[in-house]
Every structure is written in structure tokens, then in C-alpha cells.
Design a protein around this motif. Structure first.
Motif: not given
Length: 531
Positions: A67-68, A231-232, A511, A520, A523-524, A526
Motif C-alpha cells: 500500500d502507499e 479503486n485505480v 496517494g 510508491h 495504483r494508489c 490520484r
């Protein structure tokens, strides 16, 4: 700020000229990211460098994902069960997961993929990361021929059982790194080594490979068949292989790039100014910069000479004069505090008198008669500045001449792999938060060793650490191994521990956050509002 204005104007003029010359433009990607170099590969079982892993991790996903915040979370596996002895994991794959061409993705893809990376003939440098699995080491080293005896079994299409050699507290972290990713057997068997080309590559990650123009860009497009595609946020990403810091900063300041995540992309002449800007972000992470010796090539087959070169280095001259980002001077390969508060043993510090004494004992008093040797580095201004400073210190304190050899990124990696060097700049970023991610690199069987050094004592210390359930005793074994690596045999010279650097406008792009493994995921990321 005058320098920044000149940079903006110069690049804007060049950009307008190039657009006028070509007469057309392509749609701007949702995110333009500057990578530090052209990737050596994007095959998750071959790639060893961070620039390649950034792309590979966008195209492929394993049982877990990062995750981020740099922490592992469920990926292809929606959940898992662990036996009380912590040695057997049963992973349950998400229903309906497919490759990007709609082919079902099952547990048998993991059997094929892990056998591929562990195959002795495949030659994967990262194969040793799977050694925590029962009999994986024996299979990779050719001692065991039947892969069915390796501790991984497909109980059915959605259930994968993995047996470990020993309880491994960071195993879930490992399940999130690229070597553990599945690869598409049906595509590889059809296209061979060409399978990673645009139009052929099939993945299972958040993005698919749309285009790859060498020395220009890698274009990624959101994978609509990814299990979490809802969620991407970013649909398209262009990855630019820019290695020149001034060029990278120009692109960012003029809005032609949105993100830089490379500690080597800070021009030395602008460091003080850039550190004051709101788009400059930094934080500590598990990474080290060091010099690697080729111990198979004279004169560095003599540990006294290697230690003399280490003792001749005043690290302050590098971190205060050149890098200037608040890096900690390194006297160990492993950053202090890794894992469960691991504290590495003290390594050789600056001691020019002792360095000259050792060189004399090795037969070169005052450097007299010492052969010409080369220090290998790759072409970034900060890399050259560090190489020049090291060259000056070895001349000043030892009386020896060291030539500097500059090679482009891919050639530099090949030279290291083939041990075609005397000394070379090196770096390592931890794949997970444990001392083993650093120290296992120098096992005699590890493809990332690249020094020619092989120590049965070192190998056994790390094997004992892997078996040891008591964390205090485990850290003690790591300390003994690291002392052997850095001081007793002096295979490497630690220089400094990294800090992470990112350039982005936090009021617009989110993100992203500094984390201990400097990972990093795209996909996180935005945009807070439309660009």
C-alpha cells in the motif's frame, strides 16, 4: 528563484520548437513520471533494479501487494491461514481473477512461476528470495530435481499451500515483492523471451503495457480486468527514462512531468534551493549507498588492501559537500533500526594512518608500485561527484591513482554481473523491513552478490539467523555476519544511508507518502481535482 525561471523558459522554448517540428501531439497521460533510467527488464523474475521494479510491480501482482505506506496487504489472495508453528500458509485466491487477456489465473500459475524463477538454468538473481520456502534452495542449487518436493502445492484452483523452512516473520512482506509474482505461462511458451514486448505482454497488475519506446517512454494503461480496478484512479501513465537531473527538474518545473521519486535526481548546485520548495518531500528509508569490491581481481583479492581503501574515506566530505540531503554516514550495510530494532556492529571509520599502514603491509608503502585500478559508476552528476571525491581521498591518503570508468545503466549492471570491474558504486534498497534483505545479498549463492566473495562462515551465520526464533539471538547472528562482511573481510565500503526524495505538488497529487521501503504504487496515486 532566477535560476528556476531561466530553467522554465529554456525548456518551454525547446518544447515549442519540438512540437512545431513534429506538427502533432499525442494525448497527455494522466500522470507523467520520471524514472531514473531505462529499465534493464520488466520481467518480474529477471528485474533487479528499482527503475525496472517500479514498472514490473504495476504490471504484475502477487499474493499480496504494497500500500502507499509501504505495508503489505492482501493482493490476489483475499485471505490466508497460518498454522500454529508459523511454518505453513494456506492462501485463498480471490474468485474470478484473470490475466489481462481474460485467461483465468489459478494457483497453478504460481507453481509454474515459482518453478521458473527457481530453475537453475533460468539464472534469476532474486531466486534466493524464495529460499524461505521448504526445499527451494536445494531445487535452485540443483541438489533436488523434483519441484514437487518444494514446499508449494495447489490444493485446488483457488487454494495454495506454502510450507516454509523456518518461521519467517516477514513472509507476507515477501509475498508482495516482484519475484513472487505470477507470470503467464501461456504467453511465455508461445512467444519466448519476446513475451515482455508491447502487444504481447499479458499481466495481472493494475496496469497493462501499452507501449515501450526505448529512451523515450513506457506507456501504461489501466487494466480493466484487474480485480481492484474500481479503486485505480489514473487511467494512463507515461514513464520517462530521464537520468540527467537538470533535465528531470526542467520537465517537472515546466509541468511536462508530474512526479519524480529518485534520490539521485537532485542537482547538487540546486539542492539548497530545492529543499526549501513546497513540492520537495523527503524522509528516511531502508537504503544504503556503498562501494563494492571485486575480490577476484588483484589487487583487491587482498583484504588488507580493501580495508585500507575503506579506512581512507571521510564520509563527511560526501554527505556534507555533495549529497546535502541529511543522509546519515554509514559504517554498516544495514541501516540502524531495521526490523525489530537491529543495531549493526560498528564498521571501519576514517583512519588514514591505519589505512597507510595496512597498504604498506600489503607491499605498497605510500602507494608505491600500486597498479592502476578503475572505479565504475554510471552517468549522473551526483554519481560523478561522489566518484571524483573518492578518487581524491584515495590519492590523498593512500597515494594511489584510481581511474574513473563511466558506463550507461544497462552496461553498468552487466559489468557488475560479469564482475568486469575493480571497484564500483553500488546501492541497495530493502525489499522488506528486516536485516536479512541487506545481508542475504552477499550469500555465496545469491545472484546479487556480484563480488566473487564466498564465505561458508557467513552463509552459516545467516542460515542460523533464519532458524533462530529468538529475536535478540537472531540480531546477534546478523551482527556477527555483518562484521565479517564489512570489517573482517571488507567486501564493501558503506558510504551513507539514503533518505527518500519525491518531487510532486501535494496540494494536487495524493496517494504518495515516504515509507521505509521507498515503494510508491501508481495504483494508489490520484489527483485531488481535475488537471
Amino acid at each position: 528563484m532566477l535560476a528556476f525561471r531561466v530553467i522554465r523558459l529554456a525548456l518551454a522554448a525547446a518544447l515549442l520548437f519540438s512540437l512545431a517540428a513534429c506538427g502533432k501531439t499525442r494525448p497527455r497521460a494522466d500522470l507523467i513520471f520520471i524514472n531514473g533510467a531505462e529499465p534493464e527488464s520488466i520481467d518480474p523474475h529477471i528485474v533487479t533494479d528499482q527503475v525496472g521494479m517500479r514498472v514490473a510491480s504495476a504490471l504484475f501482482e502477487g499474493l499480496c501487494r504494497i500500500d502507499e505506506a509501504g505495508k503489505p496487504q492482501p493482493g490476489l489472495a483475499e485471505r490466508w491461514d497460518v498454522t500454529p508453528d508459523r511454518k505453513t500458509y494456506t492462501f485463498h485466491l480471490r474468485p474470478g481473477t484473470t490475466w489481462s487477456d481474460s485467461t483465468p489465473l489459478t494457483t497453478r500459475d504460481f507453481l509454474y512461476s515459482w518453478q521458473r524463477i527457481l530453475s537453475p538454468d533460468f539464472g534469476a538473481d532474486y531466486a534466493s528470495q524464495l529460499y524461505v520456502i521448504k526445499n527451494a534452495s536445494a531445487f535452485h542449487e540443483g541438489k533436488l530435481k523434483d519441484f514437487a518436493q518444494v514446499g508449494v502445492a495447489a490444493l485446488d484452483d483457488r487454494t495454495l499451500r506454502v510450507e516454509l523452512e523456518n518461521p519467517t516473520p516477514y513472509f507476507i512482506d515477501l509475498c508482495a515483492i516482484t519475484p513472487f509474482s505470477p507470470v503467464p505461462r501461456h504467453i511465455i511458451e508461445k512467444h519466448g523471451t519476446a513475451w515482455i514486448k508491447p502487444g504481447l505482454l499479458i499481466g495481472n497488475g493494475a496496469y497493462i503495457l501499452e507501449d515501450w519506446l526505448l529512451d523515450d517512454r513506457i506507456s501504461l494503461r489501466r487494466n480493466e480486468r484487474y480485480w481492484d480496478t474500481a479503486n485505480v484512479p489514473l487511467q494512463t501513465i507515461d514513464v520517462l527514462p530521464i537520468s540527467e537531473p537538470n533535465t528531470a527538474i526542467n520537465y517537472f518545473l515546466t509541468g511536462q512531468a508530474d512526479l519524480i521519486m529518485d534520490k539521485g535526481m537532485v542537482p547538487t548546485s540546486l539542492t539548497a534551493k530545492l529543499k526549501q520548495q513546497p513540492y520537495f518531500h523527503t524522509g528516511p528509508f531502508l537504503g544504503s549507498f556503498f562501494t563494492r569490491f571485486n575480490v577476484t581481481r588483484a589487487p583487491f583479492d587482498n583484504p588488507k588492501i580493501r580495508l585500507a581503501f575503506s579506512l581512507a574515506i571521510d564520509r563527511n566530505r560526501i554527505t556534507e559537500k555533495i549529497t546535502q540531503l541529511g543522509e546519515r554516514n554509514a559504517f554498516s550495510l544495514t541501516p540502524p533500526g531495521a526490523g525489530q530494532n537491529y543495531q549493526p556492529p560498528p564498521g571501519p571509520e576514517f583512519n588514514p594512518e591505519r589505512a597507510r599502514q595496512l597498504l604498506a603491509e600489503a607491499g605498497y608503502p605510500g602507494g608505491k608500485g600500486f597498479p592502476r585500478v578503475e572505479h565504475l559508476y554510471f552517468p549522473k552528476p551526483i554519481e560523478r561527484s561522489i566518484a571524483v571525491e573518492l578518487q581524491a581521498m584515495w590519492q590523498e591518503h593512500l597515494g594511489v591513482s584510481v581511474d574513473l570508468a563511466k558506463q550507461e545503466w544497462k552496461i553498468y549492471l552487466d559489468s557488475m554481473k560479469e564482475k568486469n570491474y575493480h571497484l564500483c558504486r553500488s546501492s541497495w534498497v530493502g525489499d522488506y523491513n528486516d536485516p536479512g534483505t541487506f545481508l542475504e545479498m552477499f550469500l555465496s549463492t545469491n545472484g546479487n552478490n556480484r563480488t566473487g566473495w564466498a564465505s561458508p562462515q557467513y552463509d552459516e551465520l545467516l542460515a542460523a539467523a533464519a532458524r533462530e526464533p529468538d529475536q535478540t539471538l537472531r540480531n546477534t547472528l546478523f551482527q556477527q555476519a555483518e562484521k565479517l562482511l564489512v570489517t573482517d573481510d571488507c567486501v564493501i565500503i558503506p558510504i551513507y544511508h539514503y533518505v527518500g526524495v519525491q518531487f510532486y505538488h501535494a496540494d494536487r497529487l495524493t496517494g504518495i507518502q515516504p515509507n521505509m521501503i521507498d515503494d510508491h504504487p501508481f495504483r494508489c496515486m490520484r489527483w485531488k481535482k481535475s488537471k
